[in-house]
Design a protein around this motif. Structure first.
Motif, PDB file in Angstrom:
ATOM      1  N   ILE A   7       0.855  -1.181   0.000  1.00 40.58           N
ATOM      2  CA  ILE A   7       0.000   0.000   0.000  1.00 40.58           C
ATOM      3  C   ILE A   7       0.890   1.230   0.000  1.00 40.58           C
ATOM      4  O   ILE A   7       1.720   1.406   0.904  1.00 40.58           O
ATOM      5  CB  ILE A   7      -0.929   0.039   1.238  1.00 40.58           C
ATOM      6  N   LEU A   8       0.733   2.081  -0.997  1.00 41.44           N
ATOM      7  CA  LEU A   8       1.588   3.247  -1.157  1.00 41.44           C
ATOM      8  C   LEU A   8       0.782   4.535  -1.075  1.00 41.44           C
ATOM      9  O   LEU A   8      -0.230   4.679  -1.762  1.00 41.44           O
ATOM     10  CB  LEU A   8       2.303   3.196  -2.517  1.00 41.44           C
ATOM     11  N   ASN A   9       1.222   5.457  -0.241  1.00 45.10           N
ATOM     12  CA  ASN A   9       0.705   6.826  -0.255  1.00 45.10           C
ATOM     13  C   ASN A   9       1.634   7.610  -1.176  1.00 45.10           C
ATOM     14  O   ASN A   9       2.640   8.168  -0.759  1.00 45.10           O
ATOM     15  CB  ASN A   9       0.712   7.398   1.164  1.00 45.10           C
ATOM     16  N   HIS A  10       1.276   7.612  -2.460  1.00 50.60           N
ATOM     17  CA  HIS A  10       2.235   8.045  -3.467  1.00 50.60           C
ATOM     18  C   HIS A  10       1.479   8.491  -4.712  1.00 50.60           C
ATOM     19  O   HIS A  10       0.298   8.223  -4.881  1.00 50.60           O
ATOM     20  CB  HIS A  10       3.165   6.872  -3.796  1.00 50.60           C
ATOM     21  N   ASN A  11       2.202   9.150  -5.591  1.00 47.87           N
ATOM     22  CA  ASN A  11       1.652   9.540  -6.877  1.00 47.87           C
ATOM     23  C   ASN A  11       1.678   8.340  -7.822  1.00 47.87           C
ATOM     24  O   ASN A  11       2.732   7.757  -8.056  1.00 47.87           O
ATOM     25  CB  ASN A  11       2.483  10.690  -7.456  1.00 47.87           C
ATOM     26  N   SER A  12       0.528   7.972  -8.377  1.00 46.22           N
ATOM     27  CA  SER A  12       0.451   6.806  -9.259  1.00 46.22           C
ATOM     28  C   SER A  12       1.245   6.988 -10.543  1.00 46.22           C
ATOM     29  O   SER A  12       1.513   6.011 -11.240  1.00 46.22           O
ATOM     30  CB  SER A  12      -1.010   6.505  -9.599  1.00 46.22           C
ATOM     31  N   LYS A  13       1.633   8.223 -10.857  1.00 47.03           N
ATOM     32  CA  LYS A  13       2.430   8.462 -12.050  1.00 47.03           C
ATOM     33  C   LYS A  13       3.873   7.986 -11.887  1.00 47.03           C
ATOM     34  O   LYS A  13       4.641   7.976 -12.847  1.00 47.03           O
ATOM     35  CB  LYS A  13       2.435   9.962 -12.399  1.00 47.03           C
ATOM     36  N   GLU A  14       4.231   7.577 -10.651  1.00 47.34           N
ATOM     37  CA  GLU A  14       5.610   7.174 -10.382  1.00 47.34           C
ATOM     38  C   GLU A  14       5.681   5.829  -9.668  1.00 47.34           C
ATOM     39  O   GLU A  14       6.683   5.507  -9.034  1.00 47.34           O
ATOM     40  CB  GLU A  14       6.292   8.249  -9.524  1.00 47.34           C
ATOM     41  N   VAL A  15       4.645   5.006  -9.782  1.00 45.76           N
ATOM     42  CA  VAL A  15       4.580   3.789  -8.985  1.00 45.76           C
ATOM     43  C   VAL A  15       5.659   2.779  -9.361  1.00 45.76           C
ATOM     44  O   VAL A  15       6.136   2.019  -8.521  1.00 45.76           O
ATOM     45  CB  VAL A  15       3.176   3.153  -9.092  1.00 45.76           C
ATOM     46  N   SER A  16       6.096   2.746 -10.619  1.00 45.80           N
ATOM     47  CA  SER A  16       7.095   1.756 -11.029  1.00 45.80           C
ATOM     48  C   SER A  16       8.440   1.994 -10.352  1.00 45.80           C
ATOM     49  O   SER A  16       9.290   1.100 -10.312  1.00 45.80           O
ATOM     50  CB  SER A  16       7.267   1.751 -12.550  1.00 45.80           C
ATOM     51  N   ALA A  17       8.632   3.194  -9.798  1.00 46.21           N
ATOM     52  CA  ALA A  17       9.865   3.469  -9.060  1.00 46.21           C
ATOM     53  C   ALA A  17       9.833   2.827  -7.675  1.00 46.21           C
ATOM     54  O   ALA A  17      10.870   2.696  -7.019  1.00 46.21           O
ATOM     55  CB  ALA A  17      10.077   4.978  -8.921  1.00 46.21           C
ATOM     56  N   GLU A  57     -10.167  21.797 -21.199  1.00 45.41           N
ATOM     57  CA  GLU A  57     -10.141  21.288 -19.825  1.00 45.41           C
ATOM     58  C   GLU A  57     -10.378  19.781 -19.813  1.00 45.41           C
ATOM     59  O   GLU A  57      -9.746  19.040 -19.042  1.00 45.41           O
ATOM     60  CB  GLU A  57     -11.199  22.000 -18.981  1.00 45.41           C
ATOM     61  N   PHE A  58     -11.298  19.324 -20.661  1.00 40.01           N
ATOM     62  CA  PHE A  58     -11.590  17.892 -20.757  1.00 40.01           C
ATOM     63  C   PHE A  58     -10.358  17.135 -21.249  1.00 40.01           C
ATOM     64  O   PHE A  58      -9.975  16.097 -20.696  1.00 40.01           O
ATOM     65  CB  PHE A  58     -12.782  17.686 -21.695  1.00 40.01           C
ATOM     66  N   LYS A  59      -9.710  17.659 -22.284  1.00 32.80           N
ATOM     67  CA  LYS A  59      -8.497  17.018 -22.810  1.00 32.80           C
ATOM     68  C   LYS A  59      -7.416  16.937 -21.744  1.00 32.80           C
ATOM     69  O   LYS A  59      -6.692  15.940 -21.634  1.00 32.80           O
ATOM     70  CB  LYS A  59      -7.985  17.796 -24.020  1.00 32.80           C
ATOM     71  N   LYS A  60      -7.299  17.987 -20.937  1.00 33.28           N
ATOM     72  CA  LYS A  60      -6.284  18.020 -19.885  1.00 33.28           C
ATOM     73  C   LYS A  60      -6.526  16.927 -18.854  1.00 33.28           C
ATOM     74  O   LYS A  60      -5.584  16.260 -18.401  1.00 33.28           O
ATOM     75  CB  LYS A  60      -6.290  19.395 -19.218  1.00 33.28           C
ATOM     76  N   SER A  61      -7.787  16.730 -18.475  1.00 31.23           N
ATOM     77  CA  SER A  61      -8.086  15.705 -17.474  1.00 31.23           C
ATOM     78  C   SER A  61      -7.878  14.304 -18.036  1.00 31.23           C
ATOM     79  O   SER A  61      -7.416  13.399 -17.327  1.00 31.23           O
ATOM     80  CB  SER A  61      -9.525  15.869 -16.958  1.00 31.23           C
ATOM     81  N   ILE A  62      -8.203  14.109 -19.317  1.00 36.26           N
ATOM     82  CA  ILE A  62      -7.956  12.810 -19.945  1.00 36.26           C
ATOM     83  C   ILE A  62      -6.459  12.541 -20.023  1.00 36.26           C
ATOM     84  O   ILE A  62      -5.986  11.413 -19.782  1.00 36.26           O
ATOM     85  CB  ILE A  62      -8.595  12.752 -21.346  1.00 36.26           C
ATOM     86  N   SER A  63      -5.673  13.566 -20.329  1.00 44.29           N
ATOM     87  CA  SER A  63      -4.213  13.418 -20.377  1.00 44.29           C
ATOM     88  C   SER A  63      -3.652  13.041 -19.008  1.00 44.29           C
ATOM     89  O   SER A  63      -2.700  12.256 -18.902  1.00 44.29           O
ATOM     90  CB  SER A  63      -3.565  14.712 -20.868  1.00 44.29           C
ATOM     91  N   PHE A  64      -4.240  13.597 -17.956  1.00 41.50           N
ATOM     92  CA  PHE A  64      -3.839  13.265 -16.585  1.00 41.50           C
ATOM     93  C   PHE A  64      -4.003  11.764 -16.346  1.00 41.50           C
ATOM     94  O   PHE A  64      -3.100  11.098 -15.835  1.00 41.50           O
ATOM     95  CB  PHE A  64      -4.688  14.073 -15.608  1.00 41.50           C
ATOM     96  N   LEU A  65      -5.176  11.230 -16.713  1.00 44.22           N
ATOM     97  CA  LEU A  65      -5.408   9.797 -16.534  1.00 44.22           C
ATOM     98  C   LEU A  65      -4.465   8.974 -17.412  1.00 44.22           C
ATOM     99  O   LEU A  65      -3.950   7.935 -16.985  1.00 44.22           O
ATOM    100  CB  LEU A  65      -6.862   9.446 -16.856  1.00 44.22           C
ATOM    101  N   ASN A  66      -4.230   9.424 -18.631  1.00 46.70           N
ATOM    102  CA  ASN A  66      -3.364   8.670 -19.537  1.00 46.70           C
ATOM    103  C   ASN A  66      -1.950   8.535 -18.997  1.00 46.70           C
ATOM    104  O   ASN A  66      -1.283   7.512 -19.216  1.00 46.70           O
ATOM    105  CB  ASN A  66      -3.338   9.334 -20.918  1.00 46.70           C
ATOM    106  N   GLU A  67      -1.471   9.558 -18.279  1.00 50.81           N
ATOM    107  CA  GLU A  67      -0.150   9.465 -17.660  1.00 50.81           C
ATOM    108  C   GLU A  67      -0.106   8.335 -16.631  1.00 50.81           C
ATOM    109  O   GLU A  67       0.899   7.628 -16.512  1.00 50.81           O
ATOM    110  CB  GLU A  67       0.214  10.789 -16.990  1.00 50.81           C
ATOM    111  N   ILE A  68      -1.196   8.170 -15.914  1.00 48.70           N
ATOM    112  CA  ILE A  68      -1.251   7.103 -14.907  1.00 48.70           C
ATOM    113  C   ILE A  68      -1.391   5.746 -15.577  1.00 48.70           C
ATOM    114  O   ILE A  68      -0.776   4.762 -15.157  1.00 48.70           O
ATOM    115  CB  ILE A  68      -2.391   7.371 -13.909  1.00 48.70           C
ATOM    116  N   TRP A  69      -2.171   5.674 -16.665  1.00 48.67           N
ATOM    117  CA  TRP A  69      -2.251   4.409 -17.402  1.00 48.67           C
ATOM    118  C   TRP A  69      -0.874   4.050 -17.958  1.00 48.67           C
ATOM    119  O   TRP A  69      -0.457   2.886 -17.903  1.00 48.67           O
ATOM    120  CB  TRP A  69      -3.267   4.483 -18.541  1.00 48.67           C
TER     121      TRP A  69
END
Length: 343
Positions: A7-17, A57-69
């Motif tokens: 369990i990580l309290n962390h940013n999901s954009k960096e989980v592989s680290a 704004e919609f594109k920005k939020s989708i890009s946010f999710l794509n970084e996590i994917w």
């Protein structure tokens, strides 16, 4: 048998680290773009007034999710399956009311990464509220259909082969009951939602939790014992708890410190209570199966020695369901490791 749950309290954009553990299944429900409770996370400008501005704004939020994917895919095995619960959003921009098709954007992303889409599940969350309809009431043209469903999108790249002996045995032990299959593999699920109000200190107002039954079904359907399940949006820990119940390993990532601490601390404080609740779910599952056997209108002729109960098909003969014996917790500031042992 022991399973491990990071369990990580962390940013999901960096989980592989934080881990190089290979993942066999993703089960998650991300923040929904264009839902106001998530505006701050997505840095949405709520004052955007025209289609071009809100489109950006919609594109920005989708890009946010794509970084996590993108980051989550770094951990996936080649034959992993991805299950994402996502709802579309409705919003009024100026005087114009419109739909934002979140699920379509996620489909586009995974197809672009070489995944194949499997049939989706419609999760119906209907309400009987007399005020649920939007728009001009009884007058035509100006009223809008109410959204009472969400999607469970399912993707994979390649079919999984169970070539090793332990994988074959795990698959046989992880089989589900015939009557469960007949409900779970329908493309419409009627599952009651859960309360969203959040009283956790230093956390957001709503948890955005999804029902345990959703995660529990998906883990049973698309993984086997010993597999690792990832949830990059852990929230209240639903996916981790379902993985624990089903003898899977898991990785859960939560950016909200309040939610992270509440989940880990509740496991430490109420360890015995949570263990009993989880084991009760196993008792209920077996009891429901025995009710099916008793009330079946056709012959149930096979006998599962592990569970001491009759079953409908040969594929159910090796089902083995172990109860949780203990949960051990090793906690650091922003990371916790749960070790679960079974009877």
């Amino acid at each position: 048998m022991e399973t491990k749950h990071l369990i990580l309290n962390h940013n999901s954009k960096e989980v592989s680290a934080k881990t190089d553990q290979k993942v066999d299944l993703i089960v998650t429900s991300p923040p929904y773009p264009m839902i106001k409770m998530w505006d701050e996370l997505f840095e949405i400008d709520s004052l955007a007034k025209n289609e071009e501005e809100i489109g950006n704004e919609f594109k920005k939020s989708i890009s946010f999710l794509n970084e996590i994917w993108n980051e989550s895919l770094r951990l996936l095995s080649e034959d992993a399956i991805v299950c994402i619960n996502i709802g579309d959003a409705t919003r009024k921009i100026g005087s114009q009311f419109r739909l934002f098709n979140n699920h379509q954007k996620i489909v586009e992303y995974f197809l672009s990464k070489g995944f194949v889409q499997l049939p989706s599940i419609i999760w119906r969350k209907q309400t009987n509220s007399p005020n649920k309809f939007m728009g001009s009431g009884m007058l035509p043209v100006g009223a809008y259909v109410t959204l009472e469903h969400e999607y469970i999108l399912i993707f994979r790249k390649q079919k999984r082969d169970f070539l090793k002996n332990n994988e074959k045995e795990n698959r046989l032990e992880s089989a589900f009951f015939w009557e469960e299959r007949n409900v779970w593999f329908n493309d419409v699920w009627d599952v009651k939602g859960v309360k969203q109000r959040n009283n956790i200190l230093n956390s957001r107002e709503r948890t955005a939790a999804y029902p345990f039954e959703i995660a529990d079904r998906l883990i049973k359907m698309f993984s086997v014992k010993g597999d690792t399940v990832l949830d990059p949006f852990l929230g209240t820990g639903t996916t981790t708890l379902a993985a624990m119940l089903n003898e899977r390993n898991s990785i859960g990532v939560e950016l909200d410190e309040g939610l992270y601490l509440n989940f880990v601390d509740s496991l430490k404080k109420d360890n015995n209570t949570i263990t009993k609740k989880m084991n009760k779910k196993i008792d209920e599952r077996i009891s429901e199966h025995e009710d099916f056997v008793t009330n079946s209108q056709s012959e149930v002729k096979y006998f599962n020695e592990n569970l001491k109960t009759r079953v409908k098909t040969k594929q159910e003969l090796r089902i083995k369901i172990n109860k949780i014996k203990s949960i051990q917790i090793e906690k650091e500031k922003n990371e916790a490791l749960l070790r679960v042992n079974y009877f």
